[in-house]
Design a protein around this motif. Structure first.
Motif, short mmCIF file in Angstrom:
data_model
loop_
_atom_site.label_atom_id
_atom_site.label_comp_id
_atom_site.label_asym_id
_atom_site.label_seq_id
_atom_site.Cartn_x
_atom_site.Cartn_y
_atom_site.Cartn_z
N VAL A 296 0.84 -1.20 0.00
CA VAL A 296 0.00 0.00 0.00
C VAL A 296 0.88 1.25 0.00
O VAL A 296 0.66 2.19 -0.78
CB VAL A 296 -0.95 -0.01 1.22
CG1 VAL A 296 -1.66 1.33 1.34
CG2 VAL A 296 -1.96 -1.13 1.09
N PHE B 196 1.16 4.00 -3.02
CA PHE B 196 0.70 5.36 -2.76
C PHE B 196 1.81 6.39 -2.99
O PHE B 196 1.60 7.43 -3.61
CB PHE B 196 0.21 5.50 -1.31
CG PHE B 196 -1.28 5.39 -1.17
CD1 PHE B 196 -2.13 6.18 -1.94
CD2 PHE B 196 -1.85 4.52 -0.25
CE1 PHE B 196 -3.51 6.09 -1.81
CE2 PHE B 196 -3.22 4.42 -0.11
CZ PHE B 196 -4.05 5.20 -0.89
N MET C 97 -11.90 -4.88 -7.94
CA MET C 97 -11.30 -4.04 -6.92
C MET C 97 -10.05 -3.34 -7.46
O MET C 97 -9.81 -2.17 -7.19
CB MET C 97 -10.94 -4.92 -5.70
CG MET C 97 -10.85 -4.18 -4.40
SD MET C 97 -10.97 -5.28 -2.95
CE MET C 97 -9.85 -6.60 -3.35
N ASP D 6 -9.43 -2.59 -10.60
CA ASP D 6 -9.84 -1.56 -11.55
C ASP D 6 -10.37 -0.31 -10.85
O ASP D 6 -10.08 0.82 -11.26
CB ASP D 6 -10.92 -2.10 -12.49
CG ASP D 6 -10.35 -3.03 -13.56
OD1 ASP D 6 -9.13 -2.99 -13.77
OD2 ASP D 6 -11.13 -3.80 -14.15
N VAL D 7 -11.16 -0.52 -9.80
CA VAL D 7 -11.84 0.60 -9.14
C VAL D 7 -10.90 1.36 -8.20
O VAL D 7 -10.88 2.61 -8.19
CB VAL D 7 -13.07 0.09 -8.36
CG1 VAL D 7 -13.70 1.22 -7.54
CG2 VAL D 7 -14.09 -0.49 -9.33
N THR D 8 -10.13 0.64 -7.39
CA THR D 8 -9.33 1.28 -6.33
C THR D 8 -7.84 1.32 -6.62
O THR D 8 -7.10 1.99 -5.90
CB THR D 8 -9.54 0.56 -4.99
OG1 THR D 8 -8.98 -0.76 -5.07
CG2 THR D 8 -11.02 0.44 -4.65
N GLY D 9 -7.39 0.57 -7.65
CA GLY D 9 -5.97 0.49 -7.91
C GLY D 9 -5.28 -0.47 -6.96
O GLY D 9 -5.89 -1.06 -6.06
N GLY E 14 -5.49 0.52 -3.10
CA GLY E 14 -6.79 0.27 -2.48
C GLY E 14 -7.08 -1.20 -2.28
O GLY E 14 -7.61 -1.61 -1.24
N ALA E 15 -6.70 -2.04 -3.28
CA ALA E 15 -6.94 -3.47 -3.18
C ALA E 15 -6.19 -4.08 -2.00
O ALA E 15 -6.74 -4.86 -1.22
CB ALA E 15 -6.53 -4.17 -4.49
N VAL F 244 -7.43 -3.22 1.57
CA VAL F 244 -8.50 -4.12 2.03
C VAL F 244 -7.89 -5.36 2.69
O VAL F 244 -8.30 -5.77 3.78
CB VAL F 244 -9.42 -4.53 0.86
CG1 VAL F 244 -10.40 -5.62 1.30
CG2 VAL F 244 -10.17 -3.33 0.32
#
Length: 477
Positions: free
Chosen positions: A355, A359, A428, A430-433, A436-437, A440
């Motif tokens: 993460v 980021f 996940m 695709d949506v959060t990169g 983000g994945a 979780v």
């Protein structure tokens, strides 16, 4: 590790020490044959990693149907785990494995010759039935045949063979893609390789013995002793027979062995712990790497060719190396509970590192290789401290008469969680990169550590019968 020891608890039976001889080689041969089920498990779950891209073009898959091809096998595995849990109890471990070999072959045949998605999905479901059944049956079969001193090492071989099967799938995919990559339907060659170990498993299991503990549960005591005499010295075989017979008699007098036993607090505790452990193992996100490793590395910044090679070289090889270290150094020396909880701390730390890298690091080659390195460490930690101990723990945690049902229920939830995460991970991503994945997975890891600290018993260092007596007294440590 081999020494005379009086069994604690109420049995008071002393088991003679293990001694070398032909019986040890016989036990090793049984393990080799049975773990072809694990090899099939690994190959079938790993082969999609490289076969999916050419399959998409050939069968005209969309992102939705791509997820279906992956998830259908896992749904079948969930059904297979629950069904084979009951089959193990009724038909026996040997017969169940023989049937699974046939199912593996039928599913492979259907997938290889599938002309469209309408045929592919049922074929993948059938393969899933066999994968789920193998995931339940092989660990229990090995745990029930293994002596206490070798139970972790012997039962854990199945997980080593699973990751070897996954690595084999990555290598076979890379070789076939390079040699016949321009052939139409090249993915069919990749899937077809699975038929070979299915035939070996079927032929091999016809000559293997049944689990002696299952035979005793069916009052076939003479047959059970005959099996134990094949894989133990005579004095050890008779001592183990006495131990298992005594516990079986106590279970019968207490009228244990039915689903109604779930009302008993210590049995319920074990089921909750096992189901929670199975779900937690999937919440590490290990299958995001095993199923979508190539896509994951492309997202991290690699081109397609480099991602294919790196996927086999790093996650694939790291998993096999770590499993070997676990089997020969850790599994029978470090308590299962300590090893598993330490593994979750390590994998959750890796998630946090991914993460942070996603980021805060600028896009480019450096970021891609750092993420590849952390993914490699994640897979290494997973195989070193989690995969082998988790499957061994699940195979030994339940009392004898509920072992098939309990293992089936736990692995059912494992495969259901796997299916949900496998279907959801590409979405996940695709949506959060990437950040983000894995955020979780990081949060899920923290919850899992807390649950296991509270609920997970230690299952190492004692015979299956001693464990059952301790748990029945409320001693889960």
């Amino acid at each position: 590790m081999s020494h005379d020891r009086p069994a604690p608890g109420t049995s008071g039976i002393s088991l003679p020490s293990l001694r070398p001889g032909p019986h040890q080689k016989r036990l090793d041969l049984i393990a080799v044959v049975a773990t072809f089920g694990g090899l099939l498990f690994g190959y079938d779950t790993g082969v999609l990693n490289g076969a999916l891209e050419p399959m998409k073009a050939d069968l005209g898959l969309t992102s939705f149907t791509e997820g279906l091809v992956g998830a259908t096998l896992l749904i079948g595995a969930a059904v297979g785990a629950l069904t084979c849990g009951r089959m193990n109890d009724s038909l026996g471990r040997k017969k169940t494995l023989t049937i699974l070999a046939v199912i593996f072959f039928v599913g492979t045949f259907g997938a290889v010759f599938a002309p469209n998605l309408t045929v592919m999905l049922p074929a993948r479901f059938i393969l899933g039935l066999a994968v789920g059944g193998a995931s339940v049956t092989v660990p229990v079969y090995l745990a029930e045949l293994a002596p206490t001193e070798r139970r972790g090492t012997l039962s854990g071989r199945n997980e080593l063979v699973i990751v070897t099967g996954q690595l084999l799938a990555f290598i076979v995919n890379a070789v076939i893609a390079n040699i016949w990559g321009d052939h139409e339907g090249v993915w069919r060659y990749m899937l077809a390789v699975c038929a070979i170990p299915a035939v070996v498993l079927f032929i091999g299991m016809l000559r293997m013995p049944e689990s002696p503990r299952w035979l005793i549960s069916k009052d076939r005591h003479d047959d059970a002793l005959a099996v134990l005499m094949q894989v133990r010295t005579e004095d050890r075989a008779r001592a183990e027979m006495a131990e298992v017979e005594q516990l079986a008699e106590e279970e019968e007098q207490a009228q244990t062995g039915g689903i109604s036993d779930l009302s008993v607090p210590w049995v319920r505790h074990l089921l909750i712990a096992a189901v929670g452990l199975a779900i937690a193992q999937q919440c590490t996100g290990i299958n995001s790497v095993l199923y979508y490793g190539q896509q994951l590395l492309i997202t991290a910044g690699f081109d397609e060719n480099t991602a294919t090679i790196a996927n086999a070289a790093v996650p694939g090889s790291f998993g096999v190396i770590a499993s070997i270290i676990c089997l020969w150094v850790l599994i029978d020396r470090v308590p299962r509970r300590k090893l598993i909880i330490s593994g979750f701390v390590a994998t959750t730390t890796c998630h946090g590192s991914i993460v942070c890298a996603a980021f805060f690091l600028p896009e480019g080659v450096v970021k891609a290789y750092i993420i590849l390195g952390v993914i490699g460490l994640f897979v290494f930690a997973m195989q070193l401290m989690l995969n082998v101990p988790v499957w061994v723990c699940l195979s030994e945690i339940f009392p004898l008469r509920l072992r098939g049902f309990g293992m089936g229920a736990a692995v059912l939830m494992l495969w259901m969680t796997n299916a949900v995460l496998t279907y959801g991970f590409p979405i996940m991503l695709d949506v959060t990169g990437l950040a983000g994945a894995y955020l979780v997975f990081f949060v899920l890891g923290l919850f899992c550590i807390g649950f296991l600290w509270k609920m997970l018993p230690n299952t190492s260092g004692r015979s299956l019968e001693e464990l059952e007596e301790s748990f029945a007294k409320g001693d889960f440590r």
